[in-house]
Write an enzyme that holds these catalytic residues in place. Structure first.
Site, PDB file in Angstrom:
ATOM      1  CB  CYS A   1       5.419   2.389  12.587  1.00  0.00           C
ATOM      2  SG  CYS A   1       5.116   1.586  13.745  1.00  0.00           S
TER       3      CYS A   1
ATOM      4  CG  HIS B   1       3.957   0.081   8.853  1.00  0.00           C
ATOM      5  ND1 HIS B   1       5.397   0.012   8.286  1.00  0.00           N
ATOM      6  CD2 HIS B   1       3.822  -0.168  10.006  1.00  0.00           C
ATOM      7  CE1 HIS B   1       5.439  -0.516   9.226  1.00  0.00           C
ATOM      8  NE2 HIS B   1       4.348  -0.444  11.099  1.00  0.00           N
TER       9      HIS B   1
ATOM     10  CD  GLU C   1       5.701   0.361   4.867  1.00  0.00           C
ATOM     11  OE1 GLU C   1       5.823  -0.259   5.464  1.00  0.00           O
ATOM     12  OE2 GLU C   1       5.081   1.890   4.497  1.00  0.00           O
TER      13      GLU C   1
END
Length: 546
Positions: free
Chosen positions: A384, A518, A520
C-alpha cells in the site's frame, strides 16, 4: 437443525485473548466437522474502526466485501478460513445510527425510543441475521464486563439466551487468575468478582476460561467451580503458550471443545477424541522446529503498538512456515531514517518490508528504506503506502523527477501519487471527493487485478487473475508509467480497465515487489499468501549469501 450460539465475554482486565479463544474454539469445532461463523460485537461509539488511530485500536481489518472491522476478525479468518463479512462486526455507533435513522423515519410510530427494547432489539437482530446453514455461531462481546458501554450488548445476549433456550445458547466467560508473587499463589477472587458482575446483569456463565501464567491447581479449580456455580470440568485452564497457533491444541487438551458439545448434549459415547488436529500439529511443529532463521526489517510508523501490524506480523510467520524457517522481526520506526543512516539499522537484515500507513509523518524515512533495499539488492516488499513510497523513490532517483511526491502530503507539481476519485466495483462506478467524510470512503474490499504475463508476480501467484483486499484513498498516477518503466520499475499488475496500478516490480533486483493492496489480510497459517511465501523464500536465499 438451527444454529447454536456461543457468547464469549471477558472480565477483570482487557486483552485476555477473547478473540483468540473464539477463533481457537471455532477451529476445534471445524475439526469435528461442524460449520462455524464468528462475530464481534464492539461497544465503542465509532460506527467502525476505520477512522480510529492504530495507536488507539490496533489494525483495522478489512473484509472481502469492504467492511472495516475489529482486528479480532483477522484471528477468526486465520484460524478457520471462513471469510468474514459486513454482517460479522457491529459497534454501538452503528446500532445507534440505525435506531436513530428509524426514529427519524417514524418507524417507531411515535413511541418513546429506549435502550430496552429498541437498542437491544437491534443488537439481537444483528446477531441472528445472515445465518444460513451454520452449526455454530460464536459471538464475542468486546470490552470488559462492568464497562458501562457494554451493558446494552450484555442485556441483548441475556435476552437471546431466554429466547433461544438452553439447547441453543451457551455463555463462555474469559477471566484472569493473577499470580501474586509475595503470596506465592494464584488468586481466584478476581474471577469470582467478575462472575458476580456478570450475574448482576442476569447471565450465568456456563464455561469459564481462566487465563493464568502457570498451572492452575485442582483445588483452585474446585474453589472456582463452587463459588461461580459451574461444573468443575468446565473451569478450563488457558495458560500462556509460545505461539498462538498452539491455542487450539492446548484448549483441546483442556477439554474446551468436549465441554461445549457436552453442554449442547451433542457428545456421543467415544466421540471425545474423534477430532483431526493434524493441521495444527504440523503448523506448531514448523514454528517450533525450523531449519533456519531470517531477519526481516519492518519499517513502519506505528511500531510503538505492534497490534497496528497484527495481520502483517502473522503473514510473515506464515511465510516462514511455508519455507520452514523462523522469521525474526526487526521493528524500525521510519522517522529514524530522516536523521540517521539506514545502514546502521538495515545492514544485516535479509529482507525489508514497508507496510501501509497514512499521512506525511515518516514518509521520507520509508523512501530511504526503499532506496537502501534497491541499492543493496535486499529483498523488498512494499504494501500500500510502501508501494507508493517505492514508486516515489524510483521517480526521484531514477526517472529524473526530483520533485515527485504524493498529494496526500500537500500540493505538488509532480503528483506521482494522487487522490483516488473514481473506480469501478463490478458494473458500478464509485466516486469520492476531497471534502467527503473520512469513514468508509476509501477503496475498500477485494478487487480484481490482472498480472502481466511472464512477470515475477504472475510466477509467484501461478495465475494471472487475482483478487486481493484494498484499503486506501491514494493511488499511483498511471500517467507516469512510461517514465517509471523506462527507469526499471515495471507495472506488472493493473486493474482490469488498465487505469489503476496494482503491482510494481523490478527485474534488475533479486526480489523487489510493491502492491497497492493488503495481501496480509488473506494469509493463513495453513494457506500462506503467495507473496509472503515468495518474499521469505527470497530472504532465505539472501541469508545464505551473507
Amino acid at each position: 437443525m438451527s444454529a447454536r450460539y456461543i457468547f464469549i465475554t471477558g472480565g477483570v482486565v482487557s486483552s485476555l485473548g477473547k478473540g483468540l479463544a473464539s477463533a481457537a474454539l471455532g477451529a476445534l469445532l471445524q475439526a469435528r466437522g461442524y460449520k462455524v461463523r464468528l462475530r464481534k460485537l464492539d461497544p465503542y461509539l465509532n460506527v467502525d474502526p476505520g477512522t480510529m488511530s492504530p495507536y488507539q485500536h490496533g489494525e483495522c481489518y478489512v473484509t472481502d466485501d469492504g467492511a472495516e472491522t475489529d482486528l479480532d476478525l483477522g484471528h477468526y479468518e486465520r484460524f478457520t478460513g471462513v471469510p468474514a463479512r459486513q454482517t460479522d462486526n457491529v459497534t454501538t455507533g452503528r446500532i445507534y445510527s440505525d435506531v436513530i435513522a428509524k426514529e427519524r423515519r417514524g418507524d417507531y410510530l411515535g413511541g418513546t425510543v429506549q435502550v430496552i427494547p429498541h437498542v437491544t432489539d437491534a443488537i439481537r437482530e444483528f446477531v441472528l441475521s445472515d445465518i444460513t446453514d451454520e452449526d455454530f455461531v460464536l459471538c464475542e462481546i468486546g470490552g470488559t464486563v462492568g464497562d458501562i458501554e457494554g451493558l446494552p450488548f450484555l442485556e441483548a445476549i441475556r435476552q437471546l439466551g431466554n429466547e433461544l433456550g438452553r439447547d441453543r445458547a451457551c455463555y463462555i466467560h474469559c477471566t484472569l487468575l493473577p499470580w501474586i508473587g509475595a503470596a506465592g499463589e494464584l488468586k481466584t477472587k478476581p474471577t469470582q468478582h467478575s462472575v458476580k458482575e456478570l450475574l448482576s446483569v442476569g447471565i450465568q456463565p456456563d464455561i469459564l476460561l481462566c487465563r493464568a501464567e502457570r498451572e492452575i491447581p485442582k483445588g483452585e479449580k474446585r474453589k472456582i467451580a463452587l463459588f461461580c456455580n459451574v461444573k468443575e470440568s468446565r473451569v478450563i485452564s488457558a495458560l500462556d503458550v509460545d505461539t498462538i497457533y498452539a491455542v487450539p491444541l492446548t484448549y483441546h487438551q483442556e477439554g474446551l471443545d468436549v465441554e461445549v458439545l457436552d453442554y449442547f448434549r451433542m457428545m456421543k459415547d467415544g466421540e471425545a477424541e474423534e477430532i483431526d488436529l493434524t493441521r495444527w500439529k504440523d503448523i506448531t511443529h514448523a514454528i517450533r522446529a525450523p531449519e533456519g532463521e531470517v531477519t526481516i526489517a519492518v519499517v513502519g510508523k506505528y511500531t510503538v503498538l505492534l497490534d497496528a501490524y497484527k495481520s502483517l506480523a502473522e503473514a510473515l510467520v506464515h511465510g516462514g512456515i511455508a519455507n520452514n524457517v523462523r522469521v525474526k522481526l526487526n521493528w524500525v520506526e521510519s522517522e529514524i531514517f530522516e536523521k540517521d543512516d539506514p545502514l546502521n539499522y538495515l545492514e544485516n537484515v535479509h529482507g525489508i518490508l514497508v507496510p501501509g500507513g497514512f499521512g506525511e509523518r515518516g514518509a521520507e524515512g520509508k523512501i530511504a528504506a526503499c532506496k537502501f533495499a534497491r541499492e543493496h539488492d535486499i529483498p523488498y516488499f512494499g504494501i500500500c503506502f510502501g508501494m507508493q513510497m517505492a514508486v516515489i523513490e524510483a521517480a526521484r532517483n531514477l526517472a529524473g523527477i526530483p520533485n515527485a511526491s504524493s498529494t496526500e502530503f500537500g500540493p505538488t507539481k509532480e503528483p506521482v501519487v494522487g487522490l483516488l476519485t473514481e473506480w469501478k466495483r463490478g458494473n458500478q462506478v464509485e466516486t469520492r471527493r476531497e471534502g467527503d467524510d473520512l469513514g468508509g470512503t476509501m477503496r475498500l474490499g477485494a478487487y480484481p487485478c490482472i498480472l502481466e504475463e511472464g512477470s515475477r508476480v504472475a510466477e509467484i501467484y501461478g495465475e494471472r487473475h487475482i483478487y486481493d483486499r484494498h484499503r486506501h484513498r491514494y493511488e499511483v498516477n498511471v500517467a507516469y508509467r512510461d517514465k517509471l518503466e523506462a527507469a526499471g520499475l515495471i507495472f506488472s499488475g493493473m486493474s482490469p480497465d488498465g487505469v489503476l496500478p496494482e503491482i510494481v516490480e523490478r527485474r534488475d533486483h533479486p526480489w523487489f515487489v510493491g502492491v497497492q493492496f493488503h495481501p496480509e489480510l488473506k494469509s493463513k497459517p495453513f494457506a500462506p499468501h503467495p507473496l509472503f511465501k515468495g518474499f521469505i523464500e527470497a530472504a532465505v536465499k539472501t541469508s545464505r549469501l551473507v
